[in-house]
Design a protein around this motif. Sequence first.
Motif, PDB file in Angstrom:
ATOM      1  N   MET A  31      -9.676  76.043 -67.851  1.00  0.00           N
ATOM      2  CA  MET A  31      -8.594  76.283 -68.577  1.00  0.00           C
ATOM      3  C   MET A  31      -7.298  75.873 -67.656  1.00  0.00           C
ATOM      4  O   MET A  31      -7.331  76.730 -66.474  1.00  0.00           O
ATOM      5  N   ALA A  32      -6.404  75.323 -67.770  1.00  0.00           N
ATOM      6  CA  ALA A  32      -5.119  75.067 -67.049  1.00  0.00           C
ATOM      7  C   ALA A  32      -4.049  76.318 -67.820  1.00  0.00           C
ATOM      8  O   ALA A  32      -4.281  76.623 -68.747  1.00  0.00           O
ATOM      9  N   ASP A  33      -3.192  76.755 -66.974  1.00  0.00           N
ATOM     10  CA  ASP A  33      -2.177  77.614 -67.431  1.00  0.00           C
ATOM     11  C   ASP A  33      -0.704  76.975 -67.406  1.00  0.00           C
ATOM     12  O   ASP A  33       0.008  76.611 -66.538  1.00  0.00           O
ATOM     13  N   ASP A  34      -0.525  77.021 -68.692  1.00  0.00           N
ATOM     14  CA  ASP A  34       1.125  76.448 -69.000  1.00  0.00           C
ATOM     15  C   ASP A  34       1.132  75.158 -68.746  1.00  0.00           C
ATOM     16  O   ASP A  34       2.234  74.284 -68.801  1.00  0.00           O
ATOM     17  N   LEU A  35       0.114  74.203 -69.065  1.00  0.00           N
ATOM     18  CA  LEU A  35      -0.065  72.892 -69.167  1.00  0.00           C
ATOM     19  C   LEU A  35       0.425  72.348 -70.318  1.00  0.00           C
ATOM     20  O   LEU A  35      -0.343  72.391 -71.479  1.00  0.00           O
ATOM     21  N   GLY A  36       1.425  71.537 -70.619  1.00  0.00           N
ATOM     22  CA  GLY A  36       1.772  70.948 -71.930  1.00  0.00           C
ATOM     23  C   GLY A  36       0.846  69.770 -72.286  1.00  0.00           C
ATOM     24  O   GLY A  36       0.250  69.154 -71.359  1.00  0.00           O
ATOM     25  N   PHE A  37       1.177  69.334 -73.570  1.00  0.00           N
ATOM     26  CA  PHE A  37       0.473  68.353 -74.141  1.00  0.00           C
ATOM     27  C   PHE A  37       0.490  66.893 -73.414  1.00  0.00           C
ATOM     28  O   PHE A  37      -0.555  66.174 -73.347  1.00  0.00           O
ATOM     29  N   ARG A  70      -0.087  81.193 -76.386  1.00  0.00           N
ATOM     30  CA  ARG A  70       0.153  82.073 -75.344  1.00  0.00           C
ATOM     31  C   ARG A  70      -1.059  82.538 -74.385  1.00  0.00           C
ATOM     32  O   ARG A  70      -2.134  82.336 -75.066  1.00  0.00           O
ATOM     33  N   CYS A  71      -0.912  82.692 -73.281  1.00  0.00           N
ATOM     34  CA  CYS A  71      -1.739  82.982 -72.171  1.00  0.00           C
ATOM     35  C   CYS A  71      -2.889  84.137 -72.410  1.00  0.00           C
ATOM     36  O   CYS A  71      -4.018  83.479 -72.997  1.00  0.00           O
ATOM     37  N   CYS A  72      -2.608  85.321 -72.540  1.00  0.00           N
ATOM     38  CA  CYS A  72      -3.572  86.191 -72.582  1.00  0.00           C
ATOM     39  C   CYS A  72      -4.331  86.056 -73.979  1.00  0.00           C
ATOM     40  O   CYS A  72      -5.609  86.178 -74.348  1.00  0.00           O
ATOM     41  N   PRO A  73      -3.571  85.800 -75.470  1.00  0.00           N
ATOM     42  CA  PRO A  73      -4.536  85.411 -76.488  1.00  0.00           C
ATOM     43  C   PRO A  73      -5.287  84.097 -76.419  1.00  0.00           C
ATOM     44  O   PRO A  73      -6.453  84.449 -77.211  1.00  0.00           O
ATOM     45  N   SER A  74      -5.008  83.216 -75.995  1.00  0.00           N
ATOM     46  CA  SER A  74      -5.716  82.213 -75.844  1.00  0.00           C
ATOM     47  C   SER A  74      -7.075  82.567 -74.858  1.00  0.00           C
ATOM     48  O   SER A  74      -8.226  81.928 -75.186  1.00  0.00           O
ATOM     49  N   ARG A  75      -6.981  83.124 -73.805  1.00  0.00           N
ATOM     50  CA  ARG A  75      -8.079  83.518 -72.864  1.00  0.00           C
ATOM     51  C   ARG A  75      -9.096  84.505 -73.780  1.00  0.00           C
ATOM     52  O   ARG A  75     -10.230  84.356 -73.699  1.00  0.00           O
ATOM     53  N   ALA A  76      -8.367  85.431 -74.658  1.00  0.00           N
ATOM     54  CA  ALA A  76      -9.328  86.328 -75.421  1.00  0.00           C
ATOM     55  C   ALA A  76     -10.214  85.425 -76.427  1.00  0.00           C
ATOM     56  O   ALA A  76     -11.092  85.653 -76.585  1.00  0.00           O
ATOM     57  N   ALA A  77      -9.250  84.436 -77.061  1.00  0.00           N
ATOM     58  CA  ALA A  77     -10.025  83.686 -77.831  1.00  0.00           C
ATOM     59  C   ALA A  77     -11.259  82.687 -77.478  1.00  0.00           C
ATOM     60  O   ALA A  77     -12.302  82.560 -77.981  1.00  0.00           O
ATOM     61  N   ALA A 126     -20.587  82.391 -64.452  1.00  0.00           N
ATOM     62  CA  ALA A 126     -19.714  82.636 -63.277  1.00  0.00           C
ATOM     63  C   ALA A 126     -18.386  82.512 -63.831  1.00  0.00           C
ATOM     64  O   ALA A 126     -18.025  81.751 -64.627  1.00  0.00           O
ATOM     65  N   MET A 127     -17.445  83.388 -63.510  1.00  0.00           N
ATOM     66  CA  MET A 127     -15.998  83.326 -63.757  1.00  0.00           C
ATOM     67  C   MET A 127     -15.219  83.309 -62.609  1.00  0.00           C
ATOM     68  O   MET A 127     -15.412  84.028 -61.519  1.00  0.00           O
ATOM     69  N   VAL A 128     -14.112  82.272 -62.484  1.00  0.00           N
ATOM     70  CA  VAL A 128     -13.555  82.177 -61.281  1.00  0.00           C
ATOM     71  C   VAL A 128     -12.060  81.838 -61.688  1.00  0.00           C
ATOM     72  O   VAL A 128     -11.957  81.023 -62.521  1.00  0.00           O
ATOM     73  N   GLY A 129     -11.190  82.576 -61.144  1.00  0.00           N
ATOM     74  CA  GLY A 129      -9.685  82.168 -61.315  1.00  0.00           C
ATOM     75  C   GLY A 129      -8.902  83.393 -62.125  1.00  0.00           C
ATOM     76  O   GLY A 129      -9.344  84.597 -61.783  1.00  0.00           O
ATOM     77  N   LYS A 130      -8.165  83.187 -62.956  1.00  0.00           N
ATOM     78  CA  LYS A 130      -7.068  84.021 -63.706  1.00  0.00           C
ATOM     79  C   LYS A 130      -7.852  84.650 -65.027  1.00  0.00           C
ATOM     80  O   LYS A 130      -8.329  84.206 -65.800  1.00  0.00           O
ATOM     81  N   TRP A 131      -8.227  85.973 -64.810  1.00  0.00           N
ATOM     82  CA  TRP A 131      -8.881  86.723 -65.895  1.00  0.00           C
ATOM     83  C   TRP A 131      -7.707  87.208 -66.947  1.00  0.00           C
ATOM     84  O   TRP A 131      -7.923  86.244 -68.195  1.00  0.00           O
ATOM     85  N   HIS A 132      -7.008  88.114 -66.851  1.00  0.00           N
ATOM     86  CA  HIS A 132      -5.848  88.726 -67.851  1.00  0.00           C
ATOM     87  C   HIS A 132      -6.238  88.810 -69.156  1.00  0.00           C
ATOM     88  O   HIS A 132      -5.504  88.484 -70.233  1.00  0.00           O
ATOM     89  N   VAL A 133      -7.314  89.733 -69.201  1.00  0.00           N
ATOM     90  CA  VAL A 133      -7.677  90.246 -70.523  1.00  0.00           C
ATOM     91  C   VAL A 133      -7.977  91.820 -70.424  1.00  0.00           C
ATOM     92  O   VAL A 133      -8.783  92.063 -71.475  1.00  0.00           O
ATOM     93  N   GLY A 134      -7.310  92.255 -69.442  1.00  0.00           N
ATOM     94  CA  GLY A 134      -7.270  93.915 -69.574  1.00  0.00           C
ATOM     95  C   GLY A 134      -7.991  94.311 -68.213  1.00  0.00           C
ATOM     96  O   GLY A 134      -8.791  95.855 -68.715  1.00  0.00           O
ATOM     97  N   GLN A 135      -7.948  93.945 -67.284  1.00  0.00           N
ATOM     98  CA  GLN A 135      -8.487  94.523 -66.071  1.00  0.00           C
ATOM     99  C   GLN A 135      -7.976  96.025 -65.832  1.00  0.00           C
ATOM    100  O   GLN A 135      -8.708  96.814 -65.457  1.00  0.00           O
ATOM    101  N   ALA A 136      -6.715  96.115 -66.036  1.00  0.00           N
ATOM    102  CA  ALA A 136      -6.007  97.460 -65.887  1.00  0.00           C
ATOM    103  C   ALA A 136      -6.728  98.497 -66.540  1.00  0.00           C
ATOM    104  O   ALA A 136      -6.404  99.705 -66.166  1.00  0.00           O
ATOM    105  N   GLN A 137      -7.369  98.156 -67.721  1.00  0.00           N
ATOM    106  CA  GLN A 137      -7.872  99.130 -68.654  1.00  0.00           C
ATOM    107  C   GLN A 137      -9.458  98.976 -68.394  1.00  0.00           C
ATOM    108  O   GLN A 137     -10.304  99.446 -69.365  1.00  0.00           O
ATOM    109  N   GLY A 138     -10.184  98.504 -67.339  1.00  0.00           N
ATOM    110  CA  GLY A 138     -11.393  98.417 -67.241  1.00  0.00           C
ATOM    111  C   GLY A 138     -12.139  97.174 -67.536  1.00  0.00           C
ATOM    112  O   GLY A 138     -13.683  97.367 -67.638  1.00  0.00           O
ATOM    113  N   VAL A 139     -11.571  96.342 -68.339  1.00  0.00           N
ATOM    114  CA  VAL A 139     -12.225  95.130 -68.780  1.00  0.00           C
ATOM    115  C   VAL A 139     -12.249  94.182 -67.967  1.00  0.00           C
ATOM    116  O   VAL A 139     -11.143  93.482 -67.193  1.00  0.00           O
TER     117      VAL A 139
END
Length: 534
Positions: A31-37, A70-77, A126-139
């Motif tokens: 997954m790229a981040d903010d890459l346009g069509f 958007r970033c976080c919703p796409s990662r969650a989906a 394995a997971m590598v890179g930007k997580w952004h789905v709730g680490q501050a809350q323990g996920v």
Amino acid sequence: MTRLTFLLFACGVITTGTTTAQKRPNIIVIMADDLGFADLGCYGSEIPTPNLDALAKNGVRLTNFYNTARCCPSRAALLTGIYPHQAGVGHMMEDKGPEHPAYRGRLNNNNVTIGEVMKNAGYFTAMVGKWHVGQAQGVVPWKRGFDRSLSAPAGGFYYGDHPNAKLFLNGDRLPNDAAVLPQNWYSTDLWSDYSLRFIDEALQEQKPFMVYLAYNAPHFPLQAPLDEIEKFRKKYLEGWEKLREQRYKKQLTLGLLEPSAKLTPFNPNVPDWDKLSPQEKEKFDHIMAIYAAVIAHMDKSIGDLVAGLKKRNVFDNTVLLFVSDNGGNAEPGAEARYDGAIPGSSRSGVFLGQGWAEASCTPFWGYKHQTHEGGISSPCIISWPAGIPVSRNGAFERQPAHITDIMATLVDLGKTQYPSTFGGNSIQPLEGTSMVPAFAGKKINRVNPIFWEHEGNKAVLDGKWKLVAEHTEQWQLYDIENDRSELHDLSSAQPEIAGRLKSAYEKWYQKVNAEPFKRTFKWFYNYTDAKSDL
């Protein structure tokens, strides 16, 4: 395992004990981040992306792949295969409390991740890179099914001396100058490097691997090696209007777009390039040069990853699936951002801005946040030499697909099942549909429409019909097959179709616990006004 046994296994010679692994492909979801069509060469860009272009040439390109805007919703989906609201990430990372279940800012316990599903199927995950789905809350990835991880809680950095740079290796916080990290690392390369390290562990364990590789490129603050930025200086002095026209022409030449997909009018909120001062043109040229360097370097790093797979003799039976989390990013508006003594260096703050985002989203209306095509359309490249028919090499697949489909696709590829319960919790039913039939040019078995809601921007797509409205707008209806650019509103001509889709959307809205949103953005299109001038 002896060294000889390992070498024979890595070369694909030994089959005893690895039959299941060989029948099922390895998988890397990128997954790229903010890459346009329109930001890749094979999607119309002038930015050199030879490695992704090669994957597209020898694989399949989807022309109508969609994210959540958007970033976080796409990662969650992507991680869960359900809509982000259902997963608890209907917006970003703020927690609105238990009375707002769609907006907890973290993955909830009533979903499973691709890590959990594929690990249970016998994959090394394995997971590598930007997580952004709730680490501050323990996920965190190491508690959500990933055997190995080198992750950042969020993005916003490229170099280790940036204040946002925080790394966790298999659950342990790493100093940014830890001995296990390369010196003077650049995040894009670091993610690719560790992907291969984890793949080596999978090979040692004689397991198929599933890697989720989430780059933070090309998200702001835009940073790249200065010598690479210099290669792009002075290449963008003709301006954003001409760049957008050039990309559109290339998209038509490639066959990416049907001729019915016209170039939308340029956003009037963006200044006319020819009216900018020479100093302003120099600034914006430099900004775009930095952005181009970030993307070109990401492509180079993907090339290093592919070379590593080939060296290990696992490339042919590895599915590489590349997407982006949202459309091009127009933040913070037409002024962009150009901070730092040396723009593009590790401590600078550079944002692409609205003018270049117009080119990033060519030929569509809208950007990141929005549900017109520019905000939700993503490149999608699928490579799998051992599984995609040679006759499909370089093919365009025009069936719509959505980021929730990735989980279903992995379940299909892994020959496993999506659970109804997991860890003592009931699991919400899968929303996505497997894309595997499309690999061979067959029909995707999609039953339900695809839905969007983000910050009050909304849409529903059912076959060729798309109903869409940004936050302050009335519903508009488009025939996406014949008007991908959303220029001809058919809501008055087709009231029954518009009504049916609106009713379906309202039921979905209630189902996922979506809520009204109050924020608006001064730099977005007013589509109604813009289209009245057509």
